[in-house]
Design an enzyme around this catalytic site. Structure first.
Site, PDB file in Angstrom:
ATOM      1  N   HIS A 108     -15.747  -2.572   4.141  1.00  0.00           N
ATOM      2  CA  HIS A 108     -14.366  -2.241   3.757  1.00  0.00           C
ATOM      3  C   HIS A 108     -13.420  -1.975   4.938  1.00  0.00           C
ATOM      4  O   HIS A 108     -13.843  -1.508   5.987  1.00  0.00           O
ATOM      5  CB  HIS A 108     -14.351  -1.045   2.788  1.00  0.00           C
ATOM      6  CG  HIS A 108     -15.306  -1.262   1.627  1.00  0.00           C
ATOM      7  ND1 HIS A 108     -15.861  -0.244   0.927  1.00  0.00           N
ATOM      8  CD2 HIS A 108     -15.788  -2.419   1.075  1.00  0.00           C
ATOM      9  CE1 HIS A 108     -16.651  -0.747  -0.035  1.00  0.00           C
ATOM     10  NE2 HIS A 108     -16.622  -2.073   0.056  1.00  0.00           N
ATOM     11  N   ASN A 114      -9.401   7.800   4.905  1.00  0.00           N
ATOM     12  CA  ASN A 114      -9.276   6.958   3.709  1.00  0.00           C
ATOM     13  C   ASN A 114      -8.226   7.583   2.777  1.00  0.00           C
ATOM     14  O   ASN A 114      -8.516   8.072   1.703  1.00  0.00           O
ATOM     15  CB  ASN A 114     -10.660   6.898   3.041  1.00  0.00           C
ATOM     16  CG  ASN A 114     -10.731   5.908   1.913  1.00  0.00           C
ATOM     17  OD1 ASN A 114     -10.662   6.286   0.751  1.00  0.00           O
ATOM     18  ND2 ASN A 114     -10.851   4.645   2.238  1.00  0.00           N
ATOM     19  N   HIS A 127      -8.599   6.618  -1.177  1.00  0.00           N
ATOM     20  CA  HIS A 127      -8.209   5.211  -1.354  1.00  0.00           C
ATOM     21  C   HIS A 127      -9.287   4.482  -2.132  1.00  0.00           C
ATOM     22  O   HIS A 127      -9.004   3.741  -3.087  1.00  0.00           O
ATOM     23  CB  HIS A 127      -7.966   4.555   0.019  1.00  0.00           C
ATOM     24  CG  HIS A 127      -7.254   3.240  -0.040  1.00  0.00           C
ATOM     25  ND1 HIS A 127      -7.914   2.042   0.099  1.00  0.00           N
ATOM     26  CD2 HIS A 127      -5.942   2.921  -0.244  1.00  0.00           C
ATOM     27  CE1 HIS A 127      -7.032   1.046   0.005  1.00  0.00           C
ATOM     28  NE2 HIS A 127      -5.828   1.548  -0.206  1.00  0.00           N
ATOM     29  N   CYS A 128     -10.548   4.719  -1.772  1.00  0.00           N
ATOM     30  CA  CYS A 128     -11.671   4.032  -2.440  1.00  0.00           C
ATOM     31  C   CYS A 128     -11.740   4.337  -3.940  1.00  0.00           C
ATOM     32  O   CYS A 128     -12.074   3.453  -4.734  1.00  0.00           O
ATOM     33  CB  CYS A 128     -13.003   4.475  -1.861  1.00  0.00           C
ATOM     34  SG  CYS A 128     -13.213   4.259  -0.107  1.00  0.00           S
ATOM     35  N   ASP A 178     -10.623   0.024   4.659  1.00  0.00           N
ATOM     36  CA  ASP A 178      -9.741   1.182   4.492  1.00  0.00           C
ATOM     37  C   ASP A 178     -10.197   2.457   5.199  1.00  0.00           C
ATOM     38  O   ASP A 178      -9.685   3.547   4.913  1.00  0.00           O
ATOM     39  CB  ASP A 178      -9.439   1.431   2.999  1.00  0.00           C
ATOM     40  CG  ASP A 178     -10.680   1.500   2.145  1.00  0.00           C
ATOM     41  OD1 ASP A 178     -11.791   1.339   2.686  1.00  0.00           O
ATOM     42  OD2 ASP A 178     -10.540   1.708   0.924  1.00  0.00           O
ATOM     43  N   ASP A 192     -15.784  -7.571  -1.464  1.00  0.00           N
ATOM     44  CA  ASP A 192     -15.340  -6.375  -2.171  1.00  0.00           C
ATOM     45  C   ASP A 192     -13.819  -6.295  -2.023  1.00  0.00           C
ATOM     46  O   ASP A 192     -13.272  -6.596  -0.946  1.00  0.00           O
ATOM     47  CB  ASP A 192     -15.954  -5.114  -1.533  1.00  0.00           C
ATOM     48  CG  ASP A 192     -17.418  -4.905  -1.936  1.00  0.00           C
ATOM     49  OD1 ASP A 192     -18.008  -5.800  -2.578  1.00  0.00           O
ATOM     50  OD2 ASP A 192     -17.949  -3.838  -1.613  1.00  0.00           O
ATOM     51  N   GLU A 225       0.816  -1.225   0.000  1.00  0.00           N
ATOM     52  CA  GLU A 225       0.000   0.000   0.000  1.00  0.00           C
ATOM     53  C   GLU A 225       0.849   1.275   0.000  1.00  0.00           C
ATOM     54  O   GLU A 225       0.295   2.363   0.132  1.00  0.00           O
ATOM     55  CB  GLU A 225      -0.912   0.022   1.249  1.00  0.00           C
ATOM     56  CG  GLU A 225      -1.831  -1.185   1.400  1.00  0.00           C
ATOM     57  CD  GLU A 225      -2.996  -1.200   0.434  1.00  0.00           C
ATOM     58  OE1 GLU A 225      -3.457  -0.107   0.051  1.00  0.00           O
ATOM     59  OE2 GLU A 225      -3.416  -2.305   0.041  1.00  0.00           O
ATOM     60  N   ASP A 274     -13.155  -1.151  -4.983  1.00  0.00           N
ATOM     61  CA  ASP A 274     -14.075  -2.178  -4.478  1.00  0.00           C
ATOM     62  C   ASP A 274     -14.194  -3.378  -5.408  1.00  0.00           C
ATOM     63  O   ASP A 274     -14.546  -4.467  -4.959  1.00  0.00           O
ATOM     64  CB  ASP A 274     -15.500  -1.611  -4.316  1.00  0.00           C
ATOM     65  CG  ASP A 274     -15.552  -0.413  -3.387  1.00  0.00           C
ATOM     66  OD1 ASP A 274     -14.556  -0.130  -2.708  1.00  0.00           O
ATOM     67  OD2 ASP A 274     -16.611   0.243  -3.358  1.00  0.00           O
TER      68      ASP A 274
END
Ligand code: ABU
Length: 347
Positions: free
Chosen positions: A226, A285, A330-331, A228, A178, A9, A107
């Site tokens: 999620h 996020n 991030h998403c 994150d 996801d 990451e 996702d």
């Protein structure tokens, strides 16, 4: 050489997919969407279903455009999906649904090493979302990337638990998850078991990635959507945690020797009354562009200060309607290539 090549990451990003709000619709009838939203009713405000107002789309596209310009200034290759306007509902053998959006590539696609995976998502309204990425996926495949898709889930009514609130809203009947339930840390992969990812999904992912990787199911961390907004891996040995969800009692054991910094309270802000599909913790996020550089929501000044204290510079930007659309930096991205190689960070 494979255009997909990413192991964690935090390594310096070379190529990234950034989503779009164009043609975004909050689905009216999607059993998964309804049951999971209901299970998290104390977390999210109710959302107004239907196509999003043009102002929300336009302002989001404006915010994303600024973000893309910042990425390009850093010579990061940016790709965007082709949003399809689904004028009609679509049907499988078992149900029909409206298409949702292509705002959150995080996702629906998971990049690990040289592999890109179409994940078996929990919402019916996301069944065809990867079509919007087809040209990108084809390019990746032609470059030598391994492009695979998880078995398409049937997403029958019985997959969703709407009767027993003491259990997950997602039953363990077929692999469903996801991609945003996953964090990558070299050979070790964190997998959140929650309403957006079940145990069979974790097992499928381990089988698909093979012995080179260890997929760690994380239980009792966050029951909703999620990972994150719960844990961010900032660089080797340093993680940011959400103090309302993570304590020393449920910290994934793998992180016990890492330095842990606790996110401060999030700064709340509102640019519409449309409701939200994420908590205020969307403010954490963030997207690591390198071990010492993060893109962070510009309203989150205490978080920015905390990161800077850890030697992480920030690019403060905004997504005014991130909480309504359910996605922060991030998403709305999928980093597919970062410098660096596959490593073991926990031995
Ligand atoms: N899509 C991430 C939402 C998670 C949260 O609301 O905290």
């Amino acid at each position: 050489m494979s255009l997909v090549n990413v192991h964690n990451e935090w390594d310096p990003v070379e190529e990234i997919i950034v989503g779009t709000a164009l043609h975004a619709v909050m689905p009216h009838e999607d059993k998964g969407f309804q049951v999971i939203q209901q299970a998290s009713h104390d977390l999210f405000d109710s959302l107004v279903p239907g196509a999003l107002p043009q102002r929300i789309i336009d302002e989001t596209e404006e915010d994303i455009q600024h973000f893309v310009e910042e990425l390009e200034k850093l010579h990061i290759q940016v790709r965007r999906p082709k949003a399809i306007e689904f004028k009609e509902k679509f049907k499988t053998l078992d149900w029909e649904a409206e298409h949702y959006f292509s705002y959150c590539p995080r996702d629906i696609l998971l990049a690990v090493g040289g592999t890109i995976i179409e994940t078996p998502n929990v919402f019916r309204s996301r069944y065809f979302e990867t079509f919007e990425y087809k040209d990108i996926l084809l390019d990746y495949m032609k470059s030598g990337s391994r492009w695979i898709s998880a078995p398409k889930p049937r997403l029958l009514d019985e997959l969703y638990n709407d009767s027993d609130p003491s259990q997950s809203a997602l039953r363990n009947l077929e692999p469903v998850f996801d991609a945003a339930n996953v964090l990558r840390a070299g050979r070790d992969i964190f997998y959140l078991v929650s309403d957006s990812g079940n145990e069979l999904g974790c097992q499928w992912l381990q089988n698909a990635l093979g012995e080179e990787y260890r997929v760690h199911p994380c239980h009792n961390l966050y029951s909703s959507m999620h990972i994150d907004t719960t844990i961010c891996l900032l660089r080797p040995g340093l993680a940011l945690i959400n103090p309302s969800r993570v304590s020393k009692d449920n910290l994934p054991p793998l992180l016990k020797d890492w330095d842990i910094v606790t996110a401060p309270d999030m700064v709340e802000f509102k640019y519409s009354d449309l409701g939200s599909f994420s908590t205020a913790w969307l403010g954490m996020n963030l997207l690591m562009l390198a071990p010492n550089l993060a893109v962070v929501d510009k309203h989150q000044l205490p978080l920015i200060k905390l990161l800077e204290k850890q030697g992480i510079e920030t690019i403060p930007l905004m997504l005014r309607h991130g909480r309504t659309l359910g996605g922060g930096f991030h998403c709305i991205t999928l980093d597919v290539r970062r410098k660096g190689k596959l490593e073991d960070y926990f031995s």
